[in-house]
Design a protein around this motif. Structure first.
Motif, PDB file in Angstrom:
ATOM      1  N   ILE A  28      43.255  72.356  27.996  1.00  0.00           N
ATOM      2  CA  ILE A  28      43.391  71.299  26.068  1.00  0.00           C
ATOM      3  C   ILE A  28      41.446  71.608  26.375  1.00  0.00           C
ATOM      4  O   ILE A  28      40.949  70.453  27.457  1.00  0.00           O
ATOM      5  CB  ILE A  28      43.448  70.013  26.937  1.00  0.00           C
ATOM      6  CG1 ILE A  28      44.449  70.154  27.395  1.00  0.00           C
ATOM      7  CG2 ILE A  28      43.526  69.007  25.803  1.00  0.00           C
ATOM      8  CD1 ILE A  28      46.003  68.924  27.849  1.00  0.00           C
ATOM      9  N   LYS A  29      40.969  71.565  25.050  1.00  0.00           N
ATOM     10  CA  LYS A  29      39.491  71.315  24.983  1.00  0.00           C
ATOM     11  C   LYS A  29      39.101  70.714  23.934  1.00  0.00           C
ATOM     12  O   LYS A  29      39.769  71.175  22.446  1.00  0.00           O
ATOM     13  CB  LYS A  29      39.490  73.041  24.562  1.00  0.00           C
ATOM     14  CG  LYS A  29      37.770  73.765  25.037  1.00  0.00           C
ATOM     15  CD  LYS A  29      37.368  74.931  24.489  1.00  0.00           C
ATOM     16  CE  LYS A  29      36.025  74.953  24.573  1.00  0.00           C
ATOM     17  NZ  LYS A  29      35.689  76.595  24.040  1.00  0.00           N
ATOM     18  N   LEU A  30      38.497  69.883  24.195  1.00  0.00           N
ATOM     19  CA  LEU A  30      37.983  68.591  23.242  1.00  0.00           C
ATOM     20  C   LEU A  30      37.001  68.608  22.821  1.00  0.00           C
ATOM     21  O   LEU A  30      35.776  68.228  23.974  1.00  0.00           O
ATOM     22  CB  LEU A  30      39.184  67.260  23.865  1.00  0.00           C
ATOM     23  CG  LEU A  30      41.012  67.431  23.360  1.00  0.00           C
ATOM     24  CD1 LEU A  30      41.156  66.214  23.932  1.00  0.00           C
ATOM     25  CD2 LEU A  30      41.235  67.612  22.036  1.00  0.00           C
ATOM     26  N   LYS A  31      36.366  68.145  21.847  1.00  0.00           N
ATOM     27  CA  LYS A  31      34.759  67.393  21.623  1.00  0.00           C
ATOM     28  C   LYS A  31      34.981  65.911  21.200  1.00  0.00           C
ATOM     29  O   LYS A  31      36.320  65.682  20.105  1.00  0.00           O
ATOM     30  CB  LYS A  31      34.144  68.328  20.587  1.00  0.00           C
ATOM     31  CG  LYS A  31      33.611  69.072  20.951  1.00  0.00           C
ATOM     32  CD  LYS A  31      32.641  69.379  19.626  1.00  0.00           C
ATOM     33  CE  LYS A  31      31.945  71.464  20.126  1.00  0.00           C
ATOM     34  NZ  LYS A  31      32.800  72.541  19.182  1.00  0.00           N
ATOM     35  N   GLY A  32      34.521  64.979  21.623  1.00  0.00           N
ATOM     36  CA  GLY A  32      34.388  64.000  20.827  1.00  0.00           C
ATOM     37  C   GLY A  32      32.906  63.593  20.259  1.00  0.00           C
ATOM     38  O   GLY A  32      32.066  64.340  20.649  1.00  0.00           O
ATOM     39  N   ASP A  33      32.987  61.916  19.774  1.00  0.00           N
ATOM     40  CA  ASP A  33      31.934  62.299  18.972  1.00  0.00           C
ATOM     41  C   ASP A  33      31.169  60.892  18.773  1.00  0.00           C
ATOM     42  O   ASP A  33      31.753  60.131  18.877  1.00  0.00           O
ATOM     43  CB  ASP A  33      31.715  62.745  17.389  1.00  0.00           C
ATOM     44  CG  ASP A  33      32.610  62.504  16.414  1.00  0.00           C
ATOM     45  OD1 ASP A  33      32.844  60.811  16.326  1.00  0.00           O
ATOM     46  OD2 ASP A  33      33.323  63.774  15.798  1.00  0.00           O
ATOM     47  N   ASP A  34      30.157  60.034  18.263  1.00  0.00           N
ATOM     48  CA  ASP A  34      29.752  59.141  17.940  1.00  0.00           C
ATOM     49  C   ASP A  34      30.860  58.586  17.132  1.00  0.00           C
ATOM     50  O   ASP A  34      30.163  56.962  16.686  1.00  0.00           O
ATOM     51  CB  ASP A  34      28.394  59.175  17.749  1.00  0.00           C
ATOM     52  CG  ASP A  34      27.307  59.391  18.961  1.00  0.00           C
ATOM     53  OD1 ASP A  34      27.725  59.746  20.071  1.00  0.00           O
ATOM     54  OD2 ASP A  34      25.888  59.569  18.578  1.00  0.00           O
ATOM     55  N   ARG A  35      31.220  58.863  16.684  1.00  0.00           N
ATOM     56  CA  ARG A  35      32.347  58.071  15.293  1.00  0.00           C
ATOM     57  C   ARG A  35      33.623  57.676  16.109  1.00  0.00           C
ATOM     58  O   ARG A  35      34.601  58.179  15.067  1.00  0.00           O
ATOM     59  CB  ARG A  35      32.326  59.387  14.156  1.00  0.00           C
ATOM     60  CG  ARG A  35      31.264  59.475  13.218  1.00  0.00           C
ATOM     61  CD  ARG A  35      31.429  59.977  12.175  1.00  0.00           C
ATOM     62  NE  ARG A  35      31.717  61.243  12.455  1.00  0.00           N
ATOM     63  CZ  ARG A  35      32.654  62.580  11.611  1.00  0.00           C
ATOM     64  NH1 ARG A  35      33.043  61.803  10.660  1.00  0.00           N
ATOM     65  NH2 ARG A  35      33.152  63.225  12.546  1.00  0.00           N
ATOM     66  N   MET A  36      33.263  57.775  17.337  1.00  0.00           N
ATOM     67  CA  MET A  36      34.763  57.673  17.979  1.00  0.00           C
ATOM     68  C   MET A  36      35.639  58.542  17.666  1.00  0.00           C
ATOM     69  O   MET A  36      37.099  57.920  17.059  1.00  0.00           O
ATOM     70  CB  MET A  36      35.590  56.004  17.851  1.00  0.00           C
ATOM     71  CG  MET A  36      35.939  55.645  19.392  1.00  0.00           C
ATOM     72  SD  MET A  36      37.171  54.020  18.253  1.00  0.00           S
ATOM     73  CE  MET A  36      35.310  52.454  17.926  1.00  0.00           C
TER      74      MET A  36
END
Ligand SMILES: [Cu+2]
Length: 152
Positions: A28-36
């Motif tokens: 499970i490959k995920l990216k998170g960011d500063d926009r939640m």
């Protein structure tokens, strides 16, 4: 021996299907960011995986105490209760309640620029079950979540 064209074609298709089955997705490959937000709304893994790896990269710049992200996997009906328990567990616990049997897997909480991972056994999932991956940082799970589709 000369095989008819249709026989050759079905042999080729059979081989292709076999190859697809031999390599179930176990990451499970995920990216998170500063926009939640995560970059994916859906991920698919197989319950036949010996080990499933969750990979999370935080592509933002904000620190873990203001825009921390993790990935928690649970049965979908448990998401709200786990999110509430996570707030009680607090920042020191990485917003993951310790020893909570409803949590199938959880990565550490990270801030911008960091990445992390966690592993769990595919046998913890049932093919066709209702599962969700979400961030347990306070206030994030409302939108920072997705469906985990589990195949055989
Ligand atoms: Cu988050």
């Amino acid at each position: 021996m000369k095989l008819p064209r249709t026989a050759l074609l079905s042999l080729a298709l059979f081989a292709a299907a076999g190859a697809a089955q031999a390599a179930p997705n176990c990451t499970i490959k995920l990216k998170g960011d500063d926009r939640m937000q995560y970059d994916l709304k859906t991920a698919t893994v197989s319950a036949s995986c010996k080990t499933i790896t969750i990979q999370l990269a935080h592509a933002g710049k904000l620190a873990a105490n203001v825009m921390g992200h993790n990935v928690v996997v649970s049965a979908t009906p448990d998401v709200a209760a786990i999110s509430a328990a996570a707030i009680k567990a607090g920042a020191a616990a990485g917003y993951v309640p310790k020893g909570d049997a409803r949590i199938i897997a959880a990565t550490p909480m990270i801030g911008g620029g960091a990445s992390t991972k966690a592993t769990f056994a595919g046998s913890k999932l049932k093919a066709g079950g209702a599962y969700t991956f979400f961030c347990s940082f306070p206030g994030h799970s409302g939108i920072m979540k997705g469906t985990l589709v589990v195949t055989k």
